[in-house]
Scaffold this active site. Structure first.
Site, PDB file in Angstrom:
ATOM      1  N   ASP A 273       0.877  -1.157   0.000  1.00  0.00           N
ATOM      2  CA  ASP A 273       0.000   0.000   0.000  1.00  0.00           C
ATOM      3  C   ASP A 273       0.922   1.216   0.000  1.00  0.00           C
ATOM      4  OD1 ASP A 273      -3.161   0.612   1.727  1.00  0.00           O
ATOM      5  OD2 ASP A 273      -2.106   1.730   0.163  1.00  0.00           O
TER       6      ASP A 273
HETATM    7  C1  GLC Z   1      -3.900   4.320  -0.109  1.00  0.00           C
HETATM    8  C2  GLC Z   1      -4.985   3.340   0.037  1.00  0.00           C
HETATM    9  C3  GLC Z   1      -5.096   2.400  -1.127  1.00  0.00           C
HETATM   10  C4  GLC Z   1      -4.880   3.178  -2.414  1.00  0.00           C
HETATM   11  C5  GLC Z   1      -3.467   3.715  -2.406  1.00  0.00           C
HETATM   12  C6  GLC Z   1      -3.138   4.529  -3.660  1.00  0.00           C
HETATM   13  O1  GLC Z   1      -3.320   4.751   1.015  1.00  0.00           O
HETATM   14  O2  GLC Z   1      -4.960   2.595   1.254  1.00  0.00           O
HETATM   15  O3  GLC Z   1      -6.394   1.795  -1.084  1.00  0.00           O
HETATM   16  O4  GLC Z   1      -5.095   2.337  -3.531  1.00  0.00           O
HETATM   17  O5  GLC Z   1      -3.224   4.529  -1.285  1.00  0.00           O
HETATM   18  O6  GLC Z   1      -3.875   5.710  -3.670  1.00  0.00           O
END
Ligand code: GLC
Length: 616
Positions: A273
């Site tokens: 993430d």
């Molecule tokens: C985030 C989210 C994830 C998302 C990623 C990119 O912090 O938890 O769901 O796809 O960043 O934006």
């Protein structure tokens, strides 16, 4: 280099084996491909709210606001991440963008209904079509991987991202998510199933240690991921921020290699993430192939670790094989980065997708109560339309799951279009109140929704409306999203006294005239409704229905679409009935851990059970 290429010595992706391509990489190239290129982007922080909201807002409202957010400008402006290109080996960069309810980039895309609503349709063919539509918009704009669907189990109604998830039931979540992934991938782009695993809250999501029994972990929280991997073969998986039984998900070999690949046969690549701060060495060793969005520090750490022997280069090679296998499937490789490879007419596509968004939204709405109030008799009928959500209807939640949409249709507009006559006194008062409230706050953005308070109505005002109009329609709405959980306060999980009095007084005055009161819920998951259910004649859970919100709600209220939705999670009589209530968002007063002590327990009693939904 060029001579080497001419003599065919330099391998190229797709023409030579991946092994040869990897063998030809320098260590710097290997590490750069394992780490996203965000370090090269100009981070354009969106302005944080210049001033805090001047009117009193419910306690905890601002907790959901993440303050400064960075919009990364990369290959596709507004995309969340881009991988590293190695042109001499024929390796393009690939583009990764959110999100579950539509493509989130700086360009206009379709804002589809929330995925909780899609799950409520229980219609895999429809969910497939929505996934496919998002995939077509990805191909048009040059995005290779969609960072969706989110399929974490709805363990608690307070989780801020329930609107982006599918269900509290693992089989519903797995089935709907598999259809969604098959839809996205049917047009030659990839999905990224997230957040693997047990990311069931937003509070302290980057560090919370989830303590969960192995059987519960597998039978409930991993089950949807297993079903999607086996049934739909997602190109990628996103590991979660949190720890599981003491080990970060992104560093968890048991999770990412033993279970995901060893038992389930996953053959795509795993990414972190965003800004997961765990140890890059342990993440690589665990099978977390790509570190997103990527920092120079991660690159430096990995290069140093290989050079001083703390990290085997064969580990990098293993992870690179997973990445190259997927890059070879991406449009950026196949079409050499050409956007709109299908010569799609953008306006035509967005028009068709708007119709699909409206169709899907109407089909996922759930009729929770109806005593001779719905469907509304054919227009023209005069409506006392109350609730700020009737005039400023929410289409989706906040955070990475938001979408840059071209427009939104609110309920008041759609009812008027259908020939209904709205009582002008509430109409004018709400429109003025909403305009003012928004004018004193920062602009709405992906991470911030301006707060608008509910208006008070006296019984005298309501008596006038009851005499003048045929029916009263009230919308209650709630906003939620990434970065914060909802709160057990009035205005969030609980009704405010203004909302409660509005519903009860409207019921008293309209029932005195033998006229019905209809309640519309515009929110991502449930609130505590128990006290007001007996007062209203009908209740429609409209969720966060996407850009066509008003049209879809009106389609159901008028009966042009019969409600068919089934709740993907229970609505509880009291918060205390939620099985996880005693252990959310932490346990034993320790903010660093949450124990899933409820196991597989089901709620003792519910207001509306999972699977419930009426029709006409
Ligand atoms: C985030 C989210 C994830 C998302 C990623 C990119 O912090 O938890 O769901 O796809 O960043 O934006």
């Amino acid at each position: 280099m060029f001579l080497a290429f001419l003599c065919g010595c330099t391998p190229r992706l797709g023409r030579s084996s991946d092994e040869r391509v990897i063998a030809a990489m320098t260590l710097e190239e290997k590490v750069s491909l394992l780490v996203g290129t965000c370090k090269d982007w100009n981070l354009v922080p969106e302005a944080a709210p210049a001033t805090r909201h001047r009117e009193p807002v419910p306690e905890g409202y601002w907790d959901t606001y993440q303050g400064n957010t960075a919009t990364m400008r990369g290959k596709v402006s507004g995309a969340a991440g881009v991988s590293y290109a190695i042109p001499r080996l024929g390796i393009p960069s690939i583009v990764l963008a959110d999100g579950p309810v539509g493509l989130r980039i700086d360009s206009v895309c379709t804002a589809f209904p929330s995925t909780a609503l899609l799950a409520a349709t229980r219609d895999t063919a429809l969910v497939y079509r929505v996934g496919q539509a998002i995939g077509k918009e990805m191909r048009y704009y040059g995005v290779d991987i969609l960072l969706a669907p989110g399929i974490n189990i709805m363990r608690n109604p307070l989780c801020g991202r329930n609107y982006e998830y599918m269900s509290s039931d693992p089989l519903v979540a797995g089935q709907m998510a598999a259809a969604y992934v098959r839809g996205v991938q049917s047009v030659g782009v990839g999905a990224c199933v997230k957040h693997f695993a047990v990311n069931n809250q937003e509070t302290f999501r980057n560090g919370i240690d989830v303590q969960v029994d192995e059987t519960v972990l597998r039978d409930l929280y991993l089950k949807p991921f297993e079903q999607v991997v086996r049934d739909a073969q997602p190109w990628t998986i996103m590991s979660a921020y949190n720890k599981i039984n003491g080990v970060y998900a992104s560093e968890n070999t048991y999770l990412l290699t033993n279970i995901l690949r060893g038992e389930w046969g996953f053959d795509g690549f795993v990414m972190t993430d965003w800004w997961a701060e765990e140890d890059p060495i342990r993440m690589q060793q665990a099978g977390n192939d790509m570190l997103m969005p990527g920092t120079q520090e991660q690159i430096d750490t990995l290069i140093a670790a290989v050079r001083d022997g703390r990290l085997e280069e064969t580990v990098l090679d293993r992870n690179l094989r997973n990445i190259l296998r997927i890059i070879r499937k991406c449009p950026s490789f196949i079409n050499q980065g050409k956007t709109n490879p299908d010569n799609t007419d953008l306006h035509q596509m967005l028009t068709a997708h708007a119709a699909l968004a409206r169709e899907a939204a109407a089909k996922g709405m759930v009729l929770l109560k109806n005593e001779r109030a719905l469907p509304l008799a054919p227009a023209p009928r005069s409506i006392a339309l109350l609730g700020k959500g009737s005039y400023d209807t929410y289409t989706g939640g906040t955070g990475s799951g938001a979408v840059t949409k071209a427009y939104k249709v609110v309920l008041s507009q759609a009812l008027t279009e259908q020939g209904f006559t709205l009582d002008t006194i509430p109409e004018q008062r709400y429109l003025s109140h909403i305009r003012h409230s928004r004018s004193v706050q920062p602009q709405e953005s992906a991470w911030f929704m301006p707060y608008v308070s509910e208006l008070k109505w006296t019984k005298t005002e309501l008596r006038r409306m009851a005499k003048k109009n045929d029916i009263c329609v009230i919308t209650l709405q709630r906003m939620a999203g990434e970065g914060g959980d909802r709160q057990l306060v009035e205005g969030d999980y609980y009704l405010t006294s203004v909302e409660r009095n509005m519903v009860m007084d409207a019921a008293e005055t309209f029932h005195a005239e033998k006229k019905p009161v209809v309640l519309v819920l515009n929110m991502g998951s449930g609130i505590e409704l128990t006290d007001i259910v007996p007062y209203v004649d009908a209740i429609l859970m409209a969720w966060l229905p996407g850009q066509e919100a008003g049209h879809a709600i009106t389609d159901v209220l008028t009966g042009s679409v019969a409600p068919a939705g089934k709740l993907p999670m229970p609505f509880y009589e009291r918060y205390a009935d939620v099985p996880s209530a005693a252990n959310f968002p932490s346990s034993d007063g320790d903010p660093n851990k949450v124990c899933y002590r409820e196991g597989l327990a089901q709620p003792a009693r519910t207001l509306f059970d999972i699977g419930f939904g009426l029709t006409y």
